[in-house]
Design an enzyme around this catalytic site. Structure first.
Site, PDB file in Angstrom:
ATOM      1  N   CYS A 193      43.083  49.131  18.877  1.00 13.21           N
ATOM      2  CA  CYS A 193      42.254  49.288  17.684  1.00 13.21           C
ATOM      3  C   CYS A 193      40.872  49.855  17.997  1.00 13.21           C
ATOM      4  O   CYS A 193      39.877  49.121  18.101  1.00 13.21           O
ATOM      5  CB  CYS A 193      42.105  47.985  16.914  1.00 13.21           C
ATOM      6  SG  CYS A 193      41.416  48.330  15.283  1.00 13.21           S
ATOM      7  N   CYS A 243      43.899  52.412  10.773  1.00 13.62           N
ATOM      8  CA  CYS A 243      42.802  51.562  11.195  1.00 13.62           C
ATOM      9  C   CYS A 243      41.976  51.190   9.964  1.00 13.62           C
ATOM     10  O   CYS A 243      41.248  52.025   9.439  1.00 13.62           O
ATOM     11  CB  CYS A 243      41.943  52.314  12.223  1.00 13.62           C
ATOM     12  SG  CYS A 243      40.674  51.255  12.932  1.00 13.62           S
TER      13      CYS A 243
END
Ligand SMILES: Cc1cc2nc3c(=O)[nH]c(=O)nc-3n(C[C@H](O)[C@H](O)[C@H](O)COP(=O)(O)OP(=O)(O)OC[C@H]3O[C@@H](n4cnc5c(N)ncnc54)[C@H](O)[C@@H]3O)c2cc1C
Length: 447
Positions: free
Chosen positions: A195, A375
């Site tokens: 991430c 994301c």
């Protein structure tokens, strides 16, 4: 149950990609087991658990063996919210036994050695497992130790935190609440990470918290990134840079955290564009994102990995480039996409179809993984920019509006809907990403 007394015989079967009719669990010696299975899944995280669920129900009881050492399965994307005081660490975890598929056999151990040429692995506890097919899903490990003084600071300094580990994520909100002013530093390391948005999400939450609590003017917020851009996709990078400008956040590119001196309240960065050049900065708050790499057991297995230590797979179907009976999924592979649980979901459907075809000795299907990843860039306590994109950095947005804008609706999805989707659909093998929704929302047009 039979002991693996004639492993060679079984290997011949494996190389023809025939699925055997039974799984064997035989104990030899003290507690050592010789196990044989159709599909071995290494790692019971987002990718391993989801894929094991798909194949355990398809292949039948105990045909799938999962090796996973941990007792708790964490939904790691929630840690951004834990760091902001919006969720607790307990909210983000479930007992591993409750999420792994009941039709699979769980070996609560870790793989200590891969032997792809003999279709076997050895566990730390000494078990030997022979497989016909293997899925490697061991994720990334956190290399806090690679930053001098960081582990010490994380252990002792209440101003130093990291959302990346269950050991430290609880420190973040406490440090935020106790912050009285001064330099607040946020870092992005010099390696691929899971991430890539998380190192800055925590910063936007921090900034909004200070504004709400009348402390914003006392803070000097600084983002240090090893990258040359704030985000890898142009569309969202432009929005995020504007956001930093608007909120008075200073961004320094190509600087990598190399040392934390907690007693002097100092963080030192190397300048990646100037060999030998360093910059030392005082801090009153430090959120560190560690360097990351694949677990050593994988990176040291030269047969399986590329030069950087990632499982070497085809980017279109995640099949290993040298061992056709091995597939990978998730953060540990060298598929050149941003490493997220959303990417894992996008990979699941493709890997399922290709692995099933290989198992059945059929030609590979035409379906290919396009690098889909997502994301949710949380920008505060009620707003989010929902980035979704493919291998080429082209937006692949699901919703019928511009996701590059800060919105409450996408924040609500991140906070409330995505965790449910993860626990109930993805881990049970039912979620393969939002492609169908994207097509529906865009009236069948687009990718
Ligand atoms: C702070 C943070 C925020 C994030 N935010 C988001 C987000 O908003 N959206 C999103 O989609 N993703 C997000 N992610 C990323 C996401 O959590 C990961 O990309 C995802 O979990 C990857 O799945 P994986 O199966 O590859 O690895 P993991 O889920 O990490 O699982 C790997 C598993 O392998 C096991 N393992 C390791 N070594 C061995 C071994 N030798 N033998 C057996 N088992 C082993 C581990 O114990 C672990 O259970 C975030 C992550 C973090 C840390």
């Amino acid at each position: 149950m039979r002991c693996l007394d004639r492993p060679v015989l079984r290997i011949i079967k494996v190389n023809k990609f025939k699925v055997s009719s039974e799984a064997n669990f035989a104990t030899s010696g003290q507690s050592r087991q010789d196990i044989k299975c159709d599909l071995l899944v290494v790692g019971g995280g987002a990718g391993g658990c989801s894929m094991a669920a798909k194949f355990a129900s398809k292949l039948g009881k105990n045909k799938v063996v999962i090796v996973e050492p941990k007792d708790v399965h964490y939904y790691q994307p929630m840690w951004t919210l834990v760091g902001g005081g919006m969720k607790t660490l307990a909210d983000s975890g479930r007992a591993m036994a409750s999420v792994l598929p009941s039709d699979a056999h769980w070996v609560k151990d870790q793989v200590a050695e891969f032997s792809p040429k003999t279709n076997s692995v050895r566990t730390k506890g000494g078990d030997s497992i022979q497989y016909n097919f293997m899925l490697v899903a061991v994720g990334l490990k956190l290399d806090f130790h690679k930053i001098k003084g960081l582990e010490d600071a994380l252990a002792k300094d209440p101003r130093v935190c990291s959302n990346y580990s269950p050991l430290y994520v609880d420190k973040t909100f406490k440090a935020l609440q106790n912050f009285q002013g001064g330099p607040a530093l946020f870092t992005f390391p010099n390696t691929p990470i899971k991430c890539a948005g998380a190192p800055q999400k925590v910063m936007y939450i921090f900034e909004e918290y200070l504004r709400k609590h009348g402390k914003r003017d006392a803070a000097d917020i600084k983002y240090y990134t090893s990258l040359g851009v704030i985000f890898g996709v142009k569309k969202y990078a432009a929005v995020l840079l504007e956001l930093c400008k608007k909120r008075g956040i200073e961004v320094t590119f190509r600087h990598n955290l190399i040392e934390v001196n907690s007693s002097a309240s100092e963080a030192t960065f190397e300048n990646l564009d100037k060999p030998g050049g360093t910059l030392t900065q005082k801090y009153s708050f430090l959120h560190a994102t560690p360097a990351m790499s694949t677990p050593e057991v994988l990176s040291k297995c030269a047969d399986l990995v590329d030069k950087a230590g990632y499982l070497e797979v085809s980017k279109t179907n995640l099949q290993h480039v040298r061992f056709p009976n091995i597939f990978g999924i998730g953060d540990c592979t060298n598929a050149p996409t941003s490493k997220t649980a959303a990417a894992v979901a996008g990979q699941c459907g493709v890997v399922k179809k290709h692995l099933a075809a290989v198992m059945a000795g059929k030609p590979l299907p035409s379906v290919a993984y396009d690098g889909y990843t997502s994301c949710p860039l949380v920008t505060g306590y009620s707003s989010c920019i929902l980035a979704e994109f493919d291998y080429d950095g082209q937006p692949l947005e699901t919703l019928p509006f511009d996701q590059g804008k800060e919105r409450w609706s996408t924040f609500f999805m991140k906070k409330t809907i995505m965790p449910q989707l993860y626990w109930h659909a993805m881990l049970n093998g039912y979620w393969e990403g939002p492609k169908l929704f994207r097509k529906a929302f865009h009236l069948g047009m687009g990718k």
